[in-house]
Design an enzyme around this catalytic site. Structure first.
Site, short mmCIF file in Angstrom:
data_model
loop_
_atom_site.label_atom_id
_atom_site.label_comp_id
_atom_site.label_asym_id
_atom_site.label_seq_id
_atom_site.Cartn_x
_atom_site.Cartn_y
_atom_site.Cartn_z
N GLY A 84 9.01 -1.98 3.16
CA GLY A 84 8.21 -2.14 4.47
C GLY A 84 8.85 -1.51 5.56
O GLY A 84 9.43 -0.44 5.41
N LYS B 299 0.58 -1.39 -0.14
CA LYS B 299 0.05 0.09 0.01
C LYS B 299 0.89 1.24 0.02
O LYS B 299 0.24 2.19 -0.50
CB LYS B 299 -0.95 -0.06 1.16
CG LYS B 299 -0.37 -0.03 2.39
CD LYS B 299 -1.34 -0.20 3.59
CE LYS B 299 -1.10 -0.54 4.83
NZ LYS B 299 0.13 -0.21 5.64
N HIS C 161 44.94 -11.46 14.09
CA HIS C 161 45.54 -10.68 15.14
C HIS C 161 45.82 -9.24 14.66
O HIS C 161 46.69 -9.22 13.55
CB HIS C 161 46.62 -11.32 15.93
CG HIS C 161 47.17 -10.35 16.83
ND1 HIS C 161 46.48 -10.26 18.22
CD2 HIS C 161 48.16 -9.67 16.97
CE1 HIS C 161 46.91 -9.49 18.89
NE2 HIS C 161 48.34 -9.13 18.29
N CYS D 216 10.86 -2.08 7.79
CA CYS D 216 12.45 -2.07 8.05
C CYS D 216 13.01 -1.05 7.24
O CYS D 216 13.86 -0.24 7.84
CB CYS D 216 12.96 -3.38 7.80
SG CYS D 216 14.58 -3.77 7.71
N ILE E 245 13.57 -1.29 20.42
CA ILE E 245 13.23 0.09 20.00
C ILE E 245 13.37 1.03 21.11
O ILE E 245 14.07 2.10 20.64
CB ILE E 245 11.62 0.08 19.48
CG1 ILE E 245 11.48 -0.92 18.30
CG2 ILE E 245 11.39 1.54 19.00
CD1 ILE E 245 10.01 -0.95 17.68
N GLY E 246 13.03 1.01 22.14
CA GLY E 246 13.35 1.98 23.16
C GLY E 246 14.67 2.31 23.33
O GLY E 246 15.00 3.40 23.52
#
Ligand code: NAI
Length: 462
Positions: free
Chosen positions: A42, A36, A441, A44, A185-186
């Protein structure tokens, strides 16, 4: 109304849906994808993973210039924030990536419909929006994702009291941002605004942050975030949040209310199935609003499949992608599989937090005998050289077989370092396997090797 026909119709162009569409086209199906939103990708890509990572990077740089360069012998002055430019950079990244998906659709000949898709009986989907069309398809894949959750009492106005989408575009740095929920999210978006100068208070219902994350790692994370100035109010159930004349107020059961000038509601996400017409094909949701599917992502309605946030499991983009690919590969070839035991989770705070497999708590609860190896970044030479010494890597391996059961870490670049653990677990590796692999290393990856050595009590640098 126009009538169209395709082999596979994907509803939703998030990471699950668009990846499934491309893979199915590669396998020779005539594929269409409905979304839509004008921009593909989306939640993300548009208002989630990608814009938040863009802001995390910018805010980290800003903070570093302010507070992290002196020890390197670099003096700065006159550093100023241009929030508008920072937000514009974020938007450009989103646009470039979403345009990229449109390009991939063209290249793979995936037909794109812009509008809301609704099932209208078996094998039939009605699209309403910019495109108005009825499509018949042998296979329909639902990949509609999730939406921010809320609860009664949250008076979300999409501005002062809003969700993560709002928090990606505040026009100014809040003086006091109140975050409800100490999940991914927070903490990610709380970190962004904290680094840009906001006072940040995180109110969490549980007695800990990051539910589901290994508790030892979550405890260390909380300690480090506190040091960054984020305030935590735990064991506190928010009952309401609303806009006031001068800002916002958050009410907490049995405690004093907290006032701020913006509220970010980050109390989870819920599967998005509104208006999908599932009843027309006889699909009922489970008790948590998710679409029930079998091992090959088939719903009980013939020809209708579902993947990603709308079904059970962690709401993560990469989990949805794996499921999308496995689903369409199974449709076409009869084979297709996701190893749900090796899906990594990464929280892109500073330091990053990453994990795969079972946590120490889960193993204890299940009574699985295990050995644990822990190695601290402060004992890693590269971490010292880059001045990023906070954090640890922890490997949990079966006591008898030594098979790796879980790997959890907090530290610089943990989101990349976890990939080695995921690959090792996918191949059924033991901790001894990792311990015997040569790691370059000086790199941060040596912490993983040392944690594996520590499982057997023989780390070199501890
Ligand atoms: P979450 O479910 O991870 O955390 C929500 C938190 O809110 C929980 O700790 C819960 O106890 C708390 N909470 C719920 N009601 C409350 C109340 N009334 N008062 C106080 N605290 C309350 O949800 P979050 O952070 O919103 O994320 C949603 C989804 O998005 C998750 O599945 C997450 O995995 C995913 N996500 C993943 C990211 C990543 O992979 N880096 C980034 C952002 C989101």
């Amino acid at each position: 109304m126009d009538q169209k026909q395709h082999d596979l119709l994907v509803i939703g162009a998030g990471p699950g849906g668009y990846v499934a569409a491309i893979r199915a086209a590669q396998l020779g199906l005539d594929v269409a994808c409905i979304d839509k939103e004008p921009r593909l990708g989306g939640t993300c890509l548009r208002v989630g993973c990608i814009p938040s990572k863009a802001l995390l990077e910018s805010s980290e740089k800003y903070h570093e210039v302010h507070a992290g360069l002196e020890s390197h012998g670099i003096k700065t002055g006159g550093v100023a924030l241009d929030l508008e430019a920072m937000l514009a950079r974020k938007t450009k990244i989103v646009h470039d990536l979403t345009d990229g998906i449109a390009g991939l659709f063209k290249k793979n000949k995936v037909t794109r419909y812009e509008g809301t898709g609704r099932l209208d009986g078996p094998g039939k989907v009605v699209v309403e929006g910019t495109d108005t069309v009825t499509i018949t398809a042998k296979h329909v894949l639902i990949a509609t994702g999730s939406a921010s959750a809320s609860f009664p009492g949250m008076e979300m106005d999409g501005d002062v009291v809003g969700d993560s989408t709002t928090a990606l575009s505040y026009p100014e740095v809040p003086k006091h941002l109140i975050v409800i929920g100490a999940g991914y999210i927070g903490l990610e978006l709380g970190s962004v605004w904290r680094r840009l100068g906001a006072e940040v208070t995180v109110v969490e219902y549980l007695d800990r942050i990051l539910p589901g994350t290994d508790a030892e790692i979550a405890r260390e994370a909380q300690k480090l975030f506190k040091r960054q100035g984020i305030k935590f109010v735990l064991k506190s159930k928010v009952t309401s949040a609303r806009k006031t004349k001068g800002g916002a107020v958050v009410e907490i059961e049995g405690k004093d209310p907290i006032e701020g000038d913006r509220v970010l509601v980050a109390v989870g996400r819920k599967p998005y199935t509104d208006g999908l017409g599932l009843d027309t094909v006889g699909v009922e949701l489970d008790e948590r609003g998710r679409i029930p599917v079998d091992a090959h992502f088939a719903t009980k309605a013939g020809g209708v499949f579902a993947i990603g946030d709308v079904i059970a499991g962690p709401m993560l983009a990469h989990k949805a992608e794996e499921e999308g690919v496995a689903c369409v590969e199974h449709i076409v070839t009869g084979w297709g599989h996701v190893d749900h035991g090796t899906i990594p989770g990464v929280c892109y705070t500073d330091p990053e937090i990453a994990g795969v497999g079972q946590t120490e708590e889960q193993l204890k609860e299940a009574g699985v005998p295990f050995r644990k190896g822990v190695f601290f970044f402060r004992a890693n030479s590269r971490a010292r050289a880059i001045d990023r010494i906070d954090g640890r890597v922890k490997i949990l391996a079966h006591e008898e077989t030594d098979r790796i059961l879980g790997v959890h870490m907090i530290g610089p670049d943990a989101g990349h370092l976890i990939a080695e653990a995921v690959a090792a677990m996918a191949f059924g590796a033991s901790s001894e396997d990792i311990a015997r692999v040569c790691h370059a290393h000086p790199t941060l990856s040596e912490t993983v090797k040392e944690a594996a050595l520590a499982v057997d009590g023989r780390p070199i640098h501890a």
